[in-house]
Write a protein that holds these residues in place. Structure first.
Motif, short mmCIF file in Angstrom:
data_model
loop_
_atom_site.label_atom_id
_atom_site.label_comp_id
_atom_site.label_asym_id
_atom_site.label_seq_id
_atom_site.Cartn_x
_atom_site.Cartn_y
_atom_site.Cartn_z
N GLN A 70 0.84 -1.11 0.05
CA GLN A 70 -0.17 0.13 -0.05
C GLN A 70 0.91 1.15 0.09
O GLN A 70 0.50 2.26 -0.72
N ARG B 203 2.54 1.85 -3.32
CA ARG B 203 1.17 2.22 -4.20
C ARG B 203 1.39 3.75 -3.93
O ARG B 203 1.12 4.56 -5.08
N THR C 45 4.60 5.68 -5.38
CA THR C 45 4.62 5.66 -6.99
C THR C 45 3.53 6.75 -7.21
O THR C 45 3.90 7.49 -8.26
N LEU D 223 3.30 2.01 -11.52
CA LEU D 223 3.56 0.92 -10.69
C LEU D 223 3.10 -0.47 -11.67
O LEU D 223 1.91 -0.42 -11.92
N ILE E 274 -4.76 -2.89 -3.45
CA ILE E 274 -4.33 -1.80 -4.46
C ILE E 274 -4.48 -1.90 -5.82
O ILE E 274 -4.69 -3.07 -6.25
N PRO F 279 -2.64 -1.57 -9.43
CA PRO F 279 -1.47 -1.00 -10.02
C PRO F 279 -1.95 -0.55 -11.54
O PRO F 279 -3.17 -0.56 -11.87
#
Ligand SMILES: *Cc1c(COP(=O)(O)O)cnc(C)c1O
Length: 428
Positions: free
Chosen positions: A219, A222, A225, A232, A255, A257
């Motif tokens: 997390q 995430r 980024t 990501l 998350i 991506p």
């Protein structure tokens, strides 16, 4: 000297650990040309999550072949591709609230990784990509540049550039949050790190030794980024398709991506197929800018579509989670009895046991093979015994495989390790 030793390149690898000639396979079992049966706890490194030759998928493939369904179309439209995209969207993406565009690169995992890295560079206009210590992303130059293993990197024969490696979760010990370091580098223009186009991460490093990233770490990665406009990429090639107990390995962390790579078990049948899932805003490819001959092979689309039936209910996911708990309990008990100090790590149905004695995993794997169980090692020194059974094996098959591992430990070690120092003193 057999045919392989005589004529196949020295580069051959797994056959040296498992020197049988395999001939047929069904479910969790493989049969060799001498009629010996082997329980498969390796599953083609995660290609065979639904077991060997699963009937519902095989029927779909046979039906398609028998009606002369088209085999190859380059990336022209095909009915098989249309059905796959629609069903994957319906069964996998929509219920999870995910929106992605589909790119079908060449059919192997490393092709998906190359496409993902290339797109991230194009979209951000940045050159550098970041991978993690002990990562594994494939053998072509771009993927190799974000792979940790020094032996594999050296095989490139050219400098692997435009990449940096930062410590994975747990790399500096349980008490250090390695993202403190990464975030500090990003925030300091004196750090010497160029702002990356992408970070590529495995939620569980499979080849790297079954290193599990925590949900909190993912997390935070995430958040970091997103803050820096870094793409990501989650490489779910080995631990996606249900391996960790949900279809995507990142679901548990909640998350999303920017890019996801899938391959290995995507076709559900051992046919080569790879997929790059791209957040729609990032789909900035020009037509044909990244192409290839075998992008989306129709028979693999057919089996991949049939494999989605495993995800129409949560029965498989729950069964994987349950079997995972069985494996964890057994491995912890084995570690305590036979190899105190060994570390047991995993999620879903990927588990590793790392012994204090680095040579033990290889010796146990060999003893397992002699007893009819195919099980691989992982980690930079092959110091981790890695369990990767099919998700669909029965509880009896799972228990049998675990028994073989314990028998092999007993055979290799001779006798259980003493439980307590006092017990050792008494025994002496
Ligand atoms: C296997 C693997 C790859 C590479 O896939 P290939 O089909 O061997 O090219 C990339 N990433 C991960 C995480 C893998 O396990």
């Amino acid at each position: 000297m057999n045919t392989f030793e005589r004529l196949e390149s020295e580069v051959r690898g797994y056959c040296r650990s498992f020197p049988a000639v395999f001939s047929s396979a069904k479910g969790a079992w493989m049969t060799d040309t001498e009629g010996r049966r082997h329980l498969d706890f390796f599953c083609g490194a995660g290609v065979l999550n639904y077991g060997h030759n699963p009937d519902p998928i095989k029927q779909a493939l046979l039906g398609y072949l028998m009606r002369d369904g088209i085999t190859h179309t380059l990336d022209m439209y095909s009915e098989a591709k249309q059905r796959f995209i629609e069903r994957f969207d319906q069964v996998i993406l929509q219920p999870r609230g995910l929106r992605y565009k589909f790119q079908f690169p060449g059919p192997t995992g490393t092709n998906a990784v190359e496409a993902a890295l290339k797109l991230a560079r194009k979209v951000t206009g940045r050159e550098q990509v970041v991978g993690f210590t002990n990562a594994f992303h494939g053998m072509t130059l771009g993927a190799l540049a974000v792979t940790g293993n020094g032996f594999k990197r050296a095989g490139a024969g050219v400098p692997l550039g435009h990449s940096a490696s930062v410590p994975f979760d747990g790399y500096l010990g349980a008490d250090t949050d390695t993202l403190d370091y990464f975030e500090a580098l990003l925030k300091d223009s004196g750090s010497g790190m160029d702002m990356p186009a992408a970070v590529i991460v495995e939620t569980v490093q499979a080849e790297g030794g079954v290193n599990v990233a925590s949900a909190e770490w993912l997390q935070r990665l995430r958040r970091i980024t997103a803050e820096h406009g870094i793409v990501l990429i989650v490489d779910d090639i080995q631990v996606g398709c249900g391996r960790t107990g949900r279809f995507f390995s990142f679901e548990e962390a909640g998350i999303v991506p920017d890019i996801v790579t899938l391959s290995k078990s995507l076709s559900g049948y051992g046919l080569p197929l790879a997929l790059v899932l791209i957040r729609p805003e990032l789909d900035q490819w020009a037509p044909g800018e990244h192409n290839g001959t075998f992008r989306g092979h129709c028979p693999a689309f057919v089996t991949a579509t049939a494999a989605l039936q495993f995800w129409e209910t949560d029965a498989l996911a729950r069964s994987v989670q349950h079997k995972g708990r069985v494996v964890e309990q057994r491995l912890r008990a084995m570690a305590q009895r036979w190899a105190p100090g060994a570390q047991v790590r995993g999620r879903g149905l990927i588990w590793g046991i790392e012994f204090a004695d680095g040579t033990l995993a290889g010796r146990v794997s060999q003893a397992c093979f002699e007893r009819g169980l195919v099980i691989e090692t992982a980690g930079i020194d092959d110091q981790v015994l890695k369990l990767l059974p099919s998700l669909t094996l029965t509880e009896a098959e799972l228990a049998h495989g675990l028994d073989v591992i314990e028998d092999s430990l007993r055979a290799v070690l001779g006798q259980p390790a003493p439980q307590h120092p006092e017990a050792a003193a008494v025994a002496a």
